[in-house]
Design an enzyme around this catalytic site. Structure first.
Site, short mmCIF file in Angstrom:
data_model
loop_
_atom_site.label_atom_id
_atom_site.label_comp_id
_atom_site.label_asym_id
_atom_site.label_seq_id
_atom_site.Cartn_x
_atom_site.Cartn_y
_atom_site.Cartn_z
N ALA A 192 0.67 -1.57 -0.31
CA ALA A 192 -0.15 -0.05 -0.20
C ALA A 192 0.85 1.03 0.07
N ALA A 193 0.59 2.11 -1.37
CA ALA A 193 1.68 3.34 -1.29
C ALA A 193 0.26 4.45 -2.16
N GLU A 194 0.70 5.42 -1.54
CA GLU A 194 0.54 6.81 -3.04
C GLU A 194 2.13 6.48 -3.24
N THR B 243 11.55 0.97 -4.29
CA THR B 243 11.66 0.95 -5.43
C THR B 243 12.33 1.69 -5.56
N ASP B 244 13.38 1.33 -6.61
CA ASP B 244 14.01 1.60 -7.12
C ASP B 244 14.51 3.69 -7.02
N GLU B 245 13.69 4.32 -6.83
CA GLU B 245 13.58 5.30 -6.82
C GLU B 245 14.36 6.40 -5.85
N TYR C 264 7.72 11.63 -3.47
CA TYR C 264 7.24 9.85 -3.65
C TYR C 264 8.25 9.60 -3.20
N SER D 19 9.11 9.90 0.52
CA SER D 19 8.96 9.07 1.23
C SER D 19 8.90 7.56 1.79
N LYS D 20 9.42 7.38 -0.25
CA LYS D 20 9.14 5.45 0.03
C LYS D 20 10.96 4.91 0.54
N LYS E 26 0.31 5.92 -15.41
CA LYS E 26 1.54 5.53 -15.05
C LYS E 26 2.46 5.32 -17.05
N LEU E 27 2.71 5.50 -17.27
CA LEU E 27 3.48 6.07 -18.85
C LEU E 27 2.90 4.91 -19.85
N TYR F 243 7.09 13.55 -21.92
CA TYR F 243 8.38 14.80 -21.26
C TYR F 243 9.52 14.88 -21.79
P1 NAD Z 1 -0.71 1.50 -7.29
O1 NAD Z 1 -1.75 3.36 -6.40
O2 NAD Z 1 -1.38 1.43 -8.18
O3 NAD Z 1 -1.63 0.86 -5.94
C1 NAD Z 1 -1.29 0.92 -4.54
C2 NAD Z 1 -2.60 0.29 -3.72
O4 NAD Z 1 -2.68 0.91 -2.07
C3 NAD Z 1 -4.47 0.89 -3.83
O5 NAD Z 1 -4.86 -0.24 -4.39
C4 NAD Z 1 -4.28 2.08 -2.68
O6 NAD Z 1 -6.27 2.02 -3.13
C5 NAD Z 1 -3.78 1.35 -1.68
N1 NAD Z 1 -3.27 2.28 -0.88
C6 NAD Z 1 -3.35 3.84 -0.81
N2 NAD Z 1 -3.27 4.11 0.29
C7 NAD Z 1 -3.55 3.36 1.22
C8 NAD Z 1 -3.78 3.50 2.40
N3 NAD Z 1 -3.50 4.55 3.40
N4 NAD Z 1 -4.26 2.11 2.91
C9 NAD Z 1 -4.75 1.58 2.51
N5 NAD Z 1 -4.00 1.15 1.69
C10 NAD Z 1 -4.33 2.20 0.40
O7 NAD Z 1 0.13 1.14 -6.45
P2 NAD Z 1 1.72 -0.36 -7.18
O8 NAD Z 1 2.34 0.58 -9.31
O9 NAD Z 1 1.01 -1.62 -7.28
O10 NAD Z 1 2.67 -0.33 -6.27
C11 NAD Z 1 3.02 -0.90 -5.37
C12 NAD Z 1 4.22 -0.90 -4.44
O11 NAD Z 1 5.00 -0.85 -5.41
C13 NAD Z 1 4.45 0.77 -3.88
O12 NAD Z 1 4.75 0.38 -2.15
C14 NAD Z 1 4.96 1.27 -4.56
O13 NAD Z 1 6.14 2.41 -4.16
C15 NAD Z 1 6.05 -0.20 -5.42
N6 NAD Z 1 6.40 -0.41 -6.06
C16 NAD Z 1 5.67 0.03 -7.86
C17 NAD Z 1 6.61 0.24 -9.01
C18 NAD Z 1 5.33 0.29 -10.13
O14 NAD Z 1 6.34 0.33 -11.00
N7 NAD Z 1 4.62 0.49 -9.70
C19 NAD Z 1 7.99 0.03 -8.65
C20 NAD Z 1 7.86 -0.26 -7.15
C21 NAD Z 1 7.97 -0.32 -6.45
O1 DAU Z 2 10.99 2.85 -10.17
C1 DAU Z 2 10.26 2.35 -9.98
C2 DAU Z 2 8.79 3.14 -9.65
O2 DAU Z 2 8.67 3.77 -10.95
C3 DAU Z 2 7.95 3.33 -8.92
O3 DAU Z 2 8.47 3.20 -7.88
C4 DAU Z 2 6.33 3.88 -8.96
O4 DAU Z 2 5.75 4.09 -8.10
C5 DAU Z 2 6.32 4.38 -10.26
O5 DAU Z 2 4.84 5.25 -10.78
C6 DAU Z 2 7.43 4.64 -11.72
O6 DAU Z 2 7.85 5.63 -11.69
P1 DAU Z 2 8.22 6.85 -12.83
O7 DAU Z 2 8.10 8.15 -12.75
O8 DAU Z 2 9.01 6.05 -13.82
O9 DAU Z 2 6.60 5.80 -14.29
P2 DAU Z 2 6.17 6.95 -15.11
O10 DAU Z 2 5.18 5.76 -15.96
O11 DAU Z 2 5.09 7.78 -14.02
O12 DAU Z 2 6.65 7.44 -16.38
C7 DAU Z 2 7.60 6.42 -16.52
C8 DAU Z 2 8.97 7.55 -17.48
O13 DAU Z 2 8.26 8.43 -18.70
C9 DAU Z 2 9.65 8.88 -16.38
O14 DAU Z 2 10.56 9.35 -17.60
C10 DAU Z 2 8.20 9.75 -17.19
C11 DAU Z 2 7.86 9.37 -18.66
N1 DAU Z 2 6.62 10.56 -18.67
C12 DAU Z 2 5.58 9.50 -17.96
C13 DAU Z 2 4.06 9.98 -18.25
C14 DAU Z 2 3.15 9.76 -17.74
C15 DAU Z 2 6.02 10.79 -19.92
O15 DAU Z 2 6.83 10.60 -20.99
N2 DAU Z 2 4.77 10.52 -19.74
C16 DAU Z 2 4.21 10.84 -19.43
O16 DAU Z 2 3.02 11.21 -19.26
#
Ligand code: NAD
Ligand code: DAU
Length: 351
Positions: free
Chosen positions: A86-88, A131-133, A156, A159-160, A195-196, A213
């Protein structure tokens, strides 16, 4: 691990993880999925599991920041393992409105750790998804390893990073059994179209502009979501308590190349009426503030110590993903229109 608390299981990766554990793994316990159902959480992703195995899948709408609710859930369900997703999660949202990121990602994780600490007699593992971020931005060379110093650049990632430090502190100070994973960019089914990759797929299907971007030169290391979920389960089963593991796809691509590939696959599967390339839809737009240039993960620790490797290449994973979005117009429609949020309001009250 008989009673596993999964937080954020209605989001993108949590959905993939629960589906993997209940449908395609050797896990034989039950999952208690706690999700607050923000805009990013969609319980419909898992309603088939509620019907298929009601004794092994329980969904509870609750906020991880709610200490009383988490305490009751730990007690009632005799939680012995936690997988904390769970996360934003969206960087652009964290730039515009960081508050929720601080609350959920930092205070929410702290709250869960406190409840876990009070239940540590029963707890086998607290696995924290990160996350790697947190490592910041790479130049043209090099990789993030488990030893790389933390240098987060967005609200973001800051906070992670804070939540990772809290997890580490609870391991060192209170001997809480923890593992942490830091993963690169995921893509695949059920990803929210902010997401992208899903944004580009859906805009390209609808002939809408594709906003890239800056100059599109930023590099991300892509991993298919099921490969990430298999890695998490492997770490939970075989990882050393107190350790962190990097997870990545060994698949670096500049954003413009990713978007071009999406256009080309869609042109082949679903040619446009005028037969022209969807690359015409690309628009270079204002850059993200503090935009990290490059992420690249060295995942050799996970590969060598735990024997994990990714099964999908970017091409196979991307083709599957595009097909999933083409095959699931109802999911897309309900998420894009926000219909599912009305459905959530009608069906679920806070637990
Ligand atoms: P997501 O935004 O799709 O899902 C997040 C979920 O958490 C949602 O279902 C939301 O309702 C829930 N949530 C948010 N706030 C909450 C709260 N206060 N209490 C309970 N539930 C809550 O995110 P995701 O892309 O599935 O990412 C999941 C995890 O993986 C996160 O911790 C994120 O940092 C990490 N992560 C994501 C990526 C990526 O590429 N998406 C990569 C590396 C790590
Ligand atoms: O690296 C792991 C992370 O990857 C996770 O921790 C995050 O939760 C997840 O959202 C993701 O972060 P990014 O910022 O890398 O993902 P995003 O999909 O938002 O963007 C990917 C790349 O594309 C980034 O360089 C920004 C760019 N982008 C994104 C959007 C939404 C664009 O060029 N245009 C867009 O409209």
């Amino acid at each position: 691990m008989k009673n596993m608390l999964v937080t954020g299981g209605c989001g993108f990766i949590g959905t993939g993880f629960i589906r993997l554990l209940l449908l395609d793994s050797d896990f034989d316990g039950r999952i208690i999925n706690v999700d607050h159902l923000t805009y990013a959480g969609n319980p419909a992703n898992l309603t088939d599991l509620e019907k298929l195995s009601p004794e092994r899948y329980i969904f509870l709408k609750a906020d991880i920041c709610d200490s009383d609710a988490m305490t009751r859930i730990f007690d009632w369900y005799e939680i012995d393992a936690v997988c904390h997703f769970a996360a934003e999660s969206h960087v652009d949202r964290s730039i515009v409105a960081p508050d929720a990121f601080i609350k959920t990602n930092i205070s929410g994780t702290f709250n869960l750790l406190e409840v876990a600490r009070r239940n540590s007699d029963r707890l086998n593992l607290f696995h924290h998804i990160s996350t790697d971020e947190v490592f910041g931005s790479l130049g043209p060379d090099g990789y993030f390893t488990e030893q790389t110093a933390y240098r987060p650049n967005s609200p973001y990632s800051a906070s992670k990073a804070a939540s990772d430090h809290l997890v580490r502190a609870y391991s060192k100070t209170y001997d809480l059994p923890v593992t942490v994973s830091n993963c690169s960019n995921n893509y695949g089914p059920y990803q929210f179209p902010e997401k992208l990759i899903p944004l580009m797929i859906l805009n390209a299907i609808e002939d809408k502009p594709l906003p890239v971007y800056g100059a599109g030169k930023n590099v991300r290391d892509w991993l298919y979501v099921e490969d990430h979920c298999r890695a998490v389960w492997r770490i939970m089963q075989k990882g050393t308590r107190g350790e962190t593991y990097n997870i990545g796809g060994r698949c670096e691509l500049a954003n413009i190349d990713t978007v071009n590939l999406i256009c080309d696959i869609l042109d082949e599967r679903l040619p446009r009426a005028n037969q022209s390339s969807r690359r015409d839809l690309i628009r270079f737009v204002k850059d993200r503030p503090g935009h990290d240039l490059r992420y690249a993960i060295d995942c050799s620790k996970l590969e060598n110590e735990l024997g994990w490797s990714a099964l999908e290449t970017f091409e196979t994973g991307l083709k599957k993903t595009i097909q999933w979005y083409l095959d699931n117009p109802q999911w897309v429609q309900s998420v894009k229109s926000g219909e599912y949020l009305k459905w959530v309001e009608e069906h679920y009250e806070a637990s």
